[in-house]
Design a protein around this motif. Structure first.
Motif, PDB file in Angstrom:
ATOM      1  N   LYS A 323       0.844  -1.202   0.000  1.00 33.36           N
ATOM      2  CA  LYS A 323       0.000   0.000   0.000  1.00 33.36           C
ATOM      3  C   LYS A 323       0.879   1.252   0.000  1.00 33.36           C
ATOM      4  O   LYS A 323       0.537   2.262  -0.608  1.00 33.36           O
ATOM      5  CB  LYS A 323      -0.899   0.020   1.250  1.00 33.36           C
ATOM      6  CG  LYS A 323      -1.985  -1.043   1.235  1.00 33.36           C
ATOM      7  CD  LYS A 323      -2.768  -1.015   2.552  1.00 33.36           C
ATOM      8  CE  LYS A 323      -3.693  -2.211   2.689  1.00 33.36           C
ATOM      9  NZ  LYS A 323      -4.682  -2.343   1.605  1.00 33.36           N
ATOM     10  N   VAL A 324       1.975   1.156   0.733  1.00 33.41           N
ATOM     11  CA  VAL A 324       2.930   2.259   0.835  1.00 33.41           C
ATOM     12  C   VAL A 324       4.294   1.668   0.505  1.00 33.41           C
ATOM     13  O   VAL A 324       4.649   0.611   1.028  1.00 33.41           O
ATOM     14  CB  VAL A 324       2.935   2.819   2.280  1.00 33.41           C
ATOM     15  CG1 VAL A 324       4.006   3.880   2.444  1.00 33.41           C
ATOM     16  CG2 VAL A 324       1.560   3.359   2.654  1.00 33.41           C
ATOM     17  N   CYS A 325       5.055   2.342  -0.378  1.00 34.40           N
ATOM     18  CA  CYS A 325       6.281   1.715  -0.879  1.00 34.40           C
ATOM     19  C   CYS A 325       7.380   1.545   0.163  1.00 34.40           C
ATOM     20  O   CYS A 325       8.253   0.702   0.008  1.00 34.40           O
ATOM     21  CB  CYS A 325       6.799   2.482  -2.083  1.00 34.40           C
ATOM     22  SG  CYS A 325       5.723   2.286  -3.527  1.00 34.40           S
ATOM     23  N   THR A 326       7.337   2.337   1.208  1.00 38.38           N
ATOM     24  CA  THR A 326       8.401   2.241   2.218  1.00 38.38           C
ATOM     25  C   THR A 326       8.132   1.182   3.281  1.00 38.38           C
ATOM     26  O   THR A 326       8.966   0.941   4.139  1.00 38.38           O
ATOM     27  CB  THR A 326       8.582   3.602   2.933  1.00 38.38           C
ATOM     28  OG1 THR A 326       7.291   4.024   3.410  1.00 38.38           O
ATOM     29  CG2 THR A 326       9.126   4.652   1.989  1.00 38.38           C
ATOM     30  N   LYS A 327       6.944   0.565   3.228  1.00 38.84           N
ATOM     31  CA  LYS A 327       6.553  -0.402   4.283  1.00 38.84           C
ATOM     32  C   LYS A 327       5.899  -1.644   3.690  1.00 38.84           C
ATOM     33  O   LYS A 327       5.103  -1.514   2.745  1.00 38.84           O
ATOM     34  CB  LYS A 327       5.505   0.232   5.213  1.00 38.84           C
ATOM     35  CG  LYS A 327       6.045   1.277   6.147  1.00 38.84           C
ATOM     36  CD  LYS A 327       5.023   1.545   7.248  1.00 38.84           C
ATOM     37  CE  LYS A 327       4.065   2.611   6.860  1.00 38.84           C
ATOM     38  NZ  LYS A 327       3.882   3.782   7.552  1.00 38.84           N
ATOM     39  N   THR A 328       6.133  -2.806   4.287  1.00 36.28           N
ATOM     40  CA  THR A 328       5.363  -3.984   3.895  1.00 36.28           C
ATOM     41  C   THR A 328       3.962  -3.810   4.505  1.00 36.28           C
ATOM     42  O   THR A 328       3.784  -3.046   5.444  1.00 36.28           O
ATOM     43  CB  THR A 328       5.996  -5.284   4.437  1.00 36.28           C
ATOM     44  OG1 THR A 328       6.096  -5.192   5.850  1.00 36.28           O
ATOM     45  CG2 THR A 328       7.375  -5.516   3.851  1.00 36.28           C
TER      46      THR A 328
END
Ligand SMILES: *[C@@H]1O[C@H](CO)[C@@H](O)[C@H](O)[C@H]1NC(C)=O
Ligand SMILES: *[C@@H]1O[C@H](CO)[C@@H](O)[C@H](O)[C@H]1NC(C)=O
Ligand SMILES: *[C@@H]1O[C@H](CO)[C@@H](O)[C@H](O)[C@H]1NC(C)=O
Ligand SMILES: *[C@@H]1O[C@H](CO)[C@@H](O)[C@H](O)[C@H]1NC(C)=O
Length: 329
Positions: A323-328
């Motif tokens: 959903k957010v590129c910096t987080k799984t």
């Protein structure tokens, strides 16, 4: 005897490494237009954000092109380069990250995509599409980007600098460069073609300082570099300078063209890994071809980018769409 034992050891290691990059570069499961039905406007959204960004921050083109390379070469093109880690232990905190910038631009593209089609377009595909769009924005070639990658959830600070399997160093020789590409299913031609990406962008002085001041530890210069060019670079880069940037392709570093190959053949490649392309018959022949009338560089670049974009991809039900590129998720 010791020699042949070593060779066997290297051979075994290579078998193990090939095993690690399980899907190598076959790109099974990827296709052009993967989001045609699930998010028809996906590619247009990416192009729009990138053309807006390029109009105000053109210097991000090099780093954003490079981001796809960093992503694909480590754990395959799975968006692992984008992951943050609370204690700074993911790939992006590894020393080779010095040349990466523009993570916020990837986030901006992803935000626009999530607004239009939530949970559909992977971050790994965003990185691949952005690499194409910055190339186009700098007057380079357009190619059809295969999509359908899924995002991984592992990113380790040690991977980019891992001996043999990490990113090839800016000081790597031609043997090491070819091995690094071969390990990922890429050819010597892919190596020389993708190196042409250095037609845009900058490098930190620290990445070639030793060529100017202390090549073998005796206060000497790199004998394979044009001495006039060394003299000019010394004006810009003083010893132990950690901040200054130099153009990889001076004079046209904001334009994607074939002048990089002209420089390298004139012994003005900035990095040792650029100069190394003169030391192999195949890559050398390509340099000459690329500066001739009828150069195929633009067409070749798209083909090699597609090849690179297939390295170790996760597809189908593997991995996830972040959903957010910096987080799984
Ligand atoms: C890059 O890596 C260095 C060294 O590990 C680290 O100090 C720096 O914060 C990292 N930079 C970014 C942008 O992550
Ligand atoms: C290339 O670099 C590797 C690793 O540093 C080294 O082992 C090898 O001898 C070098 N090859 C040549 C031809 O210089
Ligand atoms: C050059 O490199 C050698 C060996 O690494 C080092 O001892 C020496 O101090 C360096 N000289 C300069 C001027 O940096
Ligand atoms: C990572 O992704 C795999 C699916 O590819 C999943 O089985 C696993 O639980 C995930 N691990 C974490 C820590 O999110």
């Amino acid at each position: 005897m010791a020699g042949s034992k070593n060779l066997l050891g290297i051979f075994m290691l290579q078998i193990m490494l090939v095993g690690l990059f399980s899907s190598h570069a076959d790109g099974q499961g990827l296709k052009v237009g993967f989001y045609e039905k699930s998010c028809p406007q996906a590619e247009a959204i990416v192009s729009k954000v990138i053309s807006d960004v390029m109009s105000v921050a053109p210097s991000l083109s090099g780093p954003l092109l490079r981001m796809h390379f960093h992503d694909c070469f480590i754990r395959g093109c799975d968006g692992s380069v984008l992951l943050d880690s609370p204690n700074g232990q993911s790939e992006k905190f590894s020393p080779p990250n010095l040349s990466l910038r523009g993570f916020n631009i990837i986030d901006r593209v992803k935000l626009a995509l999530e607004k239009a089609c939530p949970d559909v377009v992977s971050c790994a595909d965003v990185v691949a599409l952005v690499a194409r769009d910055v190339t186009v924005a700098t007057k380079g070639p357009h190619w059809e980007v295969e999509t359908g990658r899924r995002d991984g959830n592992v990113s380790l600070i040690g991977d980019p600098i891992s001996p043999g399997t990490g990113l090839p160093s800016f000081s790597a020789n031609i043997t090491v460069l070819k091995q690094s590409f071969a390990l990922r299913g890429l050819s010597a031609k892919d190596l020389v073609v993708l190196s042409g990406g250095h037609t845009i962008g900058m490098s930190h002085c620290s990445s070639f300082e030793s060529r100017l001041y202390n090549f073998t530890g005796k206060g000497d210069t790199d004998p394979t570099m044009d001495p006039n060019y060394i003299a000019r670079l010394k004006l810009k880069c003083k010893p132990r300078d950690q901040t200054t940037l130099a153009e990889l392709d001076p004079g046209s570093f904001k334009t994607f063209d074939d002048s990089y190959y002209r420089l390298v053949t004139k012994r003005r490649g900035l990095l040792e890994s650029d100069a190394a392309l003169l030391n192999d018959p195949e890559t050398r022949a390509y340099l000459v071809q690329a500066i001739s009338h009828g150069s195929t560089f633009f067409k070749d670049f798209g083909v090699s980018m597609v090849n690179m974009g297939r390295i170790g991809v996760l597809t189908g039900s593997q991995g996830e769409v972040r959903k957010v590129c910096t987080k799984t998720n």
